[in-house]
Scaffold this active site. Structure first.
Site, PDB file in Angstrom:
ATOM      1  N   LYS A  10       0.695  -1.301   0.413  1.00 15.96           N
ATOM      2  CA  LYS A  10      -0.160  -0.045   0.090  1.00 15.96           C
ATOM      3  C   LYS A  10       0.847   0.734   0.094  1.00 15.96           C
ATOM      4  CE  LYS A  10      -0.673  -0.363   4.928  1.00 15.96           C
ATOM      5  NZ  LYS A  10       0.032   0.756   5.599  1.00 15.96           N
ATOM      6  N   ARG A  85      -5.309   3.469  12.300  1.00 15.00           N
ATOM      7  CA  ARG A  85      -4.934   2.149  12.964  1.00 15.00           C
ATOM      8  C   ARG A  85      -5.317   1.565  13.831  1.00 15.00           C
ATOM      9  NH1 ARG A  85      -0.026  -1.400  14.833  1.00 15.00           N
ATOM     10  NH2 ARG A  85      -0.486  -0.042  16.682  1.00 15.00           N
ATOM     11  N   ARG A 123      13.327 -10.256   0.128  1.00 15.62           N
ATOM     12  CA  ARG A 123      13.905  -8.937   0.071  1.00 15.62           C
ATOM     13  C   ARG A 123      15.626  -9.176   0.128  1.00 15.62           C
ATOM     14  NH1 ARG A 123       9.921  -4.246   1.029  1.00 15.62           N
ATOM     15  NH2 ARG A 123      11.662  -3.376   1.995  1.00 15.62           N
ATOM     16  N   ARG A 156      17.101  -6.984   6.531  1.00 12.05           N
ATOM     17  CA  ARG A 156      17.121  -5.816   7.304  1.00 12.05           C
ATOM     18  C   ARG A 156      16.083  -6.251   8.036  1.00 12.05           C
ATOM     19  NH1 ARG A 156      13.980  -0.660   5.659  1.00 12.05           N
ATOM     20  NH2 ARG A 156      12.035  -3.195   5.869  1.00 12.05           N
ATOM     21  N   ARG A 167       5.211  -8.734  13.371  1.00 12.65           N
ATOM     22  CA  ARG A 167       4.155  -7.544  12.807  1.00 12.65           C
ATOM     23  C   ARG A 167       2.611  -7.724  11.866  1.00 12.65           C
ATOM     24  NH1 ARG A 167       7.731  -4.210   8.925  1.00 12.65           N
ATOM     25  NH2 ARG A 167       6.069  -2.914   8.182  1.00 12.65           N
TER      26      ARG A 167
END
Ligand SMILES: [Zn+2]
Length: 213
Positions: A10, A85, A123, A156, A167
């Protein structure tokens, strides 16, 4: 208002739409960081809370966003990314927008969690220049090395599997219930399937939905 799980794409899609429609793209992370960098009163509070590993309270986040969206560049609209949120934040925002006679368009970007986990696991980031690669979808020319400066690529901390899982779990608990809230609180709620769409396609879908006023 764009919402979706971390890693749903997003942020990237939101920035593209904002640029195409000449609207400000307002994201929680950028906005909090801007206050901290400016060193203003709010920024000092945020720095203190985050330094102590604590969440920034709903009330403070609401104030920051309501102030920001009242600025002159928001008069023709704005794109919210990552806010609200929580349900408490959404309630404040929805009633404030109603008072301003602004009709929100809420777009829920849906991507399967196993897809997100796989994307994040692939990633790789250059430790020197920050360039981002993906072993599946955007591999570097030489395995494990940055195309731009040849530096070793690293995973990362935010992309590590256990961090991604945590998360997603937090999103599921705190933010996902917003879908039900929005279903009754706003007239325009749309779901967009982001499983097989790249950022440009997503941006186009979002733009169509925002345009249908
Ligand atoms: Zn690099």
């Amino acid at each position: 208002m764009l919402f979706g799980a971390p890693g749903s794409g997003k942020g990237t899609a939101g920035k593209i739409v904002a640029e195409q429609l000449h609207l400000p793209h307002i994201s929680t992370g950028d906005l909090l960081r801007a206050h901290v960098a400016a060193g203003d009163e709010v920024g000092e509070k945020i720095r203190h809370l985050m330094g102590a590993g604590r969440f920034v309270a709903d009330e403070l986040v609401n104030r920051i966003f309501l102030d920001r969206t009242a600025e002159a560049d928001c008069v023709n609209g704005f794109i919210l990314d990552g806010y609200p949120r929580t349900i408490a934040q959404a309630q404040v925002l929805v009633s404030e927008l109603a008072a301003r006679r602004v009709t929100p368009v809420v777009i829920h970007l849906q991507v399967d969690y196993n897809k997100i986990t796989a994307r994040m696991a692939g990633r790789r980031t250059c430790a020197k220049c920050g360039a981002v690669y993906n072993v599946e979808s955007r591999p570097p020319k030489v395995d494990g090395k940055c195309d731009l400066d040849g530096t070793d690529l690293v995973v990362r901390e935010d992309d590590q599997e256990e961090v991604v899982s945590a998360r997603l779990a937090s999103y599921d608990r705190v933010t996902r219930p917003l879908v039900d809230y929005f279903r009754t609180a706003v007239s325009r709620l749309h779901s967009v399937d982001g499983n097989n769409a790249g950022p440009l396609e997503l941006a186009e879908r979002i733009r169509e939905l925002v345009g249908k006023a």
